[in-house]
Design a protein around this motif. Structure first.
Motif, PDB file in Angstrom:
ATOM      1  N   LEU A 141       0.809  -1.223   0.000  1.00 53.11           N
ATOM      2  CA  LEU A 141       0.000   0.000   0.000  1.00 53.11           C
ATOM      3  C   LEU A 141       0.839   1.268   0.000  1.00 53.11           C
ATOM      4  O   LEU A 141       0.317   2.360  -0.228  1.00 53.11           O
ATOM      5  CB  LEU A 141      -0.939  -0.008   1.214  1.00 53.11           C
ATOM      6  CG  LEU A 141      -1.906  -1.195   1.287  1.00 53.11           C
ATOM      7  CD1 LEU A 141      -2.792  -1.080   2.521  1.00 53.11           C
ATOM      8  CD2 LEU A 141      -2.753  -1.292   0.023  1.00 53.11           C
ATOM      9  N   ARG A 142       2.129   1.125   0.305  1.00 55.33           N
ATOM     10  CA  ARG A 142       3.078   2.245   0.250  1.00 55.33           C
ATOM     11  C   ARG A 142       2.701   3.391   1.189  1.00 55.33           C
ATOM     12  O   ARG A 142       2.866   4.569   0.855  1.00 55.33           O
ATOM     13  CB  ARG A 142       3.204   2.759  -1.186  1.00 55.33           C
ATOM     14  CG  ARG A 142       3.806   1.740  -2.146  1.00 55.33           C
ATOM     15  CD  ARG A 142       3.682   2.190  -3.584  1.00 55.33           C
ATOM     16  NE  ARG A 142       4.472   1.364  -4.491  1.00 55.33           N
ATOM     17  CZ  ARG A 142       4.355   1.398  -5.814  1.00 55.33           C
ATOM     18  NH1 ARG A 142       3.482   2.211  -6.382  1.00 55.33           N
ATOM     19  NH2 ARG A 142       5.111   0.625  -6.579  1.00 55.33           N
ATOM     20  N   LEU A 143       2.214   3.045   2.368  1.00 55.08           N
ATOM     21  CA  LEU A 143       1.931   4.078   3.359  1.00 55.08           C
ATOM     22  C   LEU A 143       3.251   4.635   3.888  1.00 55.08           C
ATOM     23  O   LEU A 143       4.196   3.881   4.129  1.00 55.08           O
ATOM     24  CB  LEU A 143       1.111   3.494   4.514  1.00 55.08           C
ATOM     25  CG  LEU A 143      -0.262   2.913   4.144  1.00 55.08           C
ATOM     26  CD1 LEU A 143      -0.954   2.376   5.386  1.00 55.08           C
ATOM     27  CD2 LEU A 143      -1.121   3.960   3.454  1.00 55.08           C
ATOM     28  N   PRO A 144       3.346   5.948   4.080  1.00 56.62           N
ATOM     29  CA  PRO A 144       4.617   6.545   4.499  1.00 56.62           C
ATOM     30  C   PRO A 144       5.088   6.073   5.873  1.00 56.62           C
ATOM     31  O   PRO A 144       6.289   5.971   6.116  1.00 56.62           O
ATOM     32  CB  PRO A 144       4.327   8.051   4.485  1.00 56.62           C
ATOM     33  CG  PRO A 144       2.834   8.163   4.517  1.00 56.62           C
ATOM     34  CD  PRO A 144       2.308   6.968   3.811  1.00 56.62           C
ATOM     35  N   GLU A 203       5.002  -4.532  -9.432  1.00 56.49           N
ATOM     36  CA  GLU A 203       6.265  -4.549  -8.693  1.00 56.49           C
ATOM     37  C   GLU A 203       6.229  -3.587  -7.514  1.00 56.49           C
ATOM     38  O   GLU A 203       5.620  -2.519  -7.581  1.00 56.49           O
ATOM     39  CB  GLU A 203       7.419  -4.180  -9.624  1.00 56.49           C
ATOM     40  CG  GLU A 203       8.797  -4.284  -8.977  1.00 56.49           C
ATOM     41  CD  GLU A 203       9.924  -3.961  -9.937  1.00 56.49           C
ATOM     42  OE1 GLU A 203      10.431  -2.821  -9.877  1.00 56.49           O
ATOM     43  OE2 GLU A 203      10.278  -4.846 -10.745  1.00 56.49           O
ATOM     44  N   ARG A 204       6.894  -3.991  -6.441  1.00 56.13           N
ATOM     45  CA  ARG A 204       7.017  -3.159  -5.255  1.00 56.13           C
ATOM     46  C   ARG A 204       8.468  -3.172  -4.779  1.00 56.13           C
ATOM     47  O   ARG A 204       9.305  -3.912  -5.305  1.00 56.13           O
ATOM     48  CB  ARG A 204       6.100  -3.669  -4.138  1.00 56.13           C
ATOM     49  CG  ARG A 204       4.610  -3.496  -4.414  1.00 56.13           C
ATOM     50  CD  ARG A 204       4.223  -2.033  -4.454  1.00 56.13           C
ATOM     51  NE  ARG A 204       2.774  -1.854  -4.490  1.00 56.13           N
ATOM     52  CZ  ARG A 204       2.065  -1.743  -5.603  1.00 56.13           C
ATOM     53  NH1 ARG A 204       2.677  -1.839  -6.784  1.00 56.13           N
ATOM     54  NH2 ARG A 204       0.764  -1.551  -5.555  1.00 56.13           N
ATOM     55  N   ASP A 205       8.762  -2.381  -3.745  1.00 51.56           N
ATOM     56  CA  ASP A 205      10.088  -2.358  -3.132  1.00 51.56           C
ATOM     57  C   ASP A 205      10.077  -3.170  -1.845  1.00 51.56           C
ATOM     58  O   ASP A 205       9.055  -3.261  -1.155  1.00 51.56           O
ATOM     59  CB  ASP A 205      10.510  -0.920  -2.817  1.00 51.56           C
ATOM     60  CG  ASP A 205      10.715  -0.088  -4.068  1.00 51.56           C
ATOM     61  OD1 ASP A 205      11.168  -0.657  -5.086  1.00 51.56           O
ATOM     62  OD2 ASP A 205      10.413   1.118  -4.032  1.00 51.56           O
ATOM     63  N   ASP A 206      11.224  -3.739  -1.521  1.00 50.01           N
ATOM     64  CA  ASP A 206      11.375  -4.454  -0.260  1.00 50.01           C
ATOM     65  C   ASP A 206      11.237  -3.449   0.889  1.00 50.01           C
ATOM     66  O   ASP A 206      11.953  -2.445   0.922  1.00 50.01           O
ATOM     67  CB  ASP A 206      12.753  -5.124  -0.215  1.00 50.01           C
ATOM     68  CG  ASP A 206      12.934  -6.020   0.997  1.00 50.01           C
ATOM     69  OD1 ASP A 206      12.700  -5.555   2.132  1.00 50.01           O
ATOM     70  OD2 ASP A 206      13.327  -7.184   0.822  1.00 50.01           O
ATOM     71  N   PRO A 207      10.333  -3.681   1.840  1.00 49.24           N
ATOM     72  CA  PRO A 207      10.125  -2.700   2.915  1.00 49.24           C
ATOM     73  C   PRO A 207      11.309  -2.555   3.859  1.00 49.24           C
ATOM     74  O   PRO A 207      11.388  -1.575   4.605  1.00 49.24           O
ATOM     75  CB  PRO A 207       8.900  -3.252   3.653  1.00 49.24           C
ATOM     76  CG  PRO A 207       8.936  -4.722   3.392  1.00 49.24           C
ATOM     77  CD  PRO A 207       9.449  -4.856   1.987  1.00 49.24           C
TER      78      PRO A 207
END
Length: 242
Positions: A141-144, A203-207
């Motif tokens: 979800l890419r929450l800050p 695609e997403r980034d590794d958290p």
């Protein structure tokens, strides 16, 4: 007892007629180690990443056997590698059903009890809050700021440069843990209800900042892997404590 921490002095070393009887290795790299003519009676190995490699015993790779037995013990676990929205939804339902059985079946006096160097049930539930926050709220979800303050951070996070000041140091009540955990479980359920193959392929980034760019589906599979792995740990430890 001597403690070796953060050392690489044993890489490539050869030990002949040496005794490691009763030794403990934690968070250590033993990949590629060769053992010949060794006494293994009582050897206890636990690896979260076993399924991603090989473990050869007397010429036989035992990883498929271990995975098959774990899937037998934990029905639905095999769906942690599902590739479709339907499979992931089914896998999530199975994992939550298994967790419900463990949480409701644990007496109050064992909720905070733990074996040496392992987390209690309460701490494990806090860690699963963290895992959901990282991989759903953070990666997908890419929450800050995706993390709840009661999350249980893993060993080595500070060394990775992660700011752990956002987490509480005082223990949370069990009721609070269950409330936050239920909220995170519902968030995963809600997300999976509307997930499509196209979304899972994004695609997403590794958290945690690693050089890996997982798909949304990969992130969900990590959540499922965390759920099943920590359920196994908790049931193992509760059996010892009862």
């Amino acid at each position: 007892m001597t403690v070796y921490s953060g050392t690489q002095e044993f890489e490539g070393a050869t030990f002949v007629r040496a005794s490691f009887k009763g030794a403990t290795m934690r968070f250590s790299d033993v990949s590629g180690v060769t053992m010949r003519g060794v006494d293994l009676d009582g050897l206890d190995i636990d690896s979260h990443d076993l399924a991603f490699g090989s473990l050869v015993v007397n010429g036989v790779d035992v990883v498929p056997m271990v995975e098959a037995e774990l899937n037998r013990r934990f029905p639905g676990r095999e769906l942690q590698s599902a590739q479709t929205p339907e499979g992931l939804r089914e896998g999530w339902v199975a994992a939550q059903s298994a967790w419900r059985e463990t949480v409701t079946g644990t007496p109050p006096e064992l909720r905070d009890a733990h074996v040496e160097d392992e987390w209690s049930l309460a701490q494990t539930l806090r860690h699963l809050v963290l895992a959901t926050d990282a991989w759903l709220r953070g990666a997908i979800l890419r929450l800050p700021q995706p993390f709840h303050e009661i999350g249980q951070i893993f060993t080595g996070a500070e060394q990775m440069g992660f700011d752990t000041s956002i987490f509480r140091t005082d223990p949370a009540s069990y009721d609070e843990i269950l409330t936050v955990r239920a909220d995170r479980q519902q968030q995963v359920t809600d997300f999976l209800e509307s997930a499509t193959p196209e979304l899972l392929a994004q695609e997403r980034d590794d958290p945690w900042g690693n050089d890996w760019h997982p798909s949304v589906g990969d992130c969900v599979r990590v959540i499922l892997e965390e759920e099943w792995a920590h359920l196994r740990y908790v049931r193992r430890d509760l059996a010892r404590l009862r």
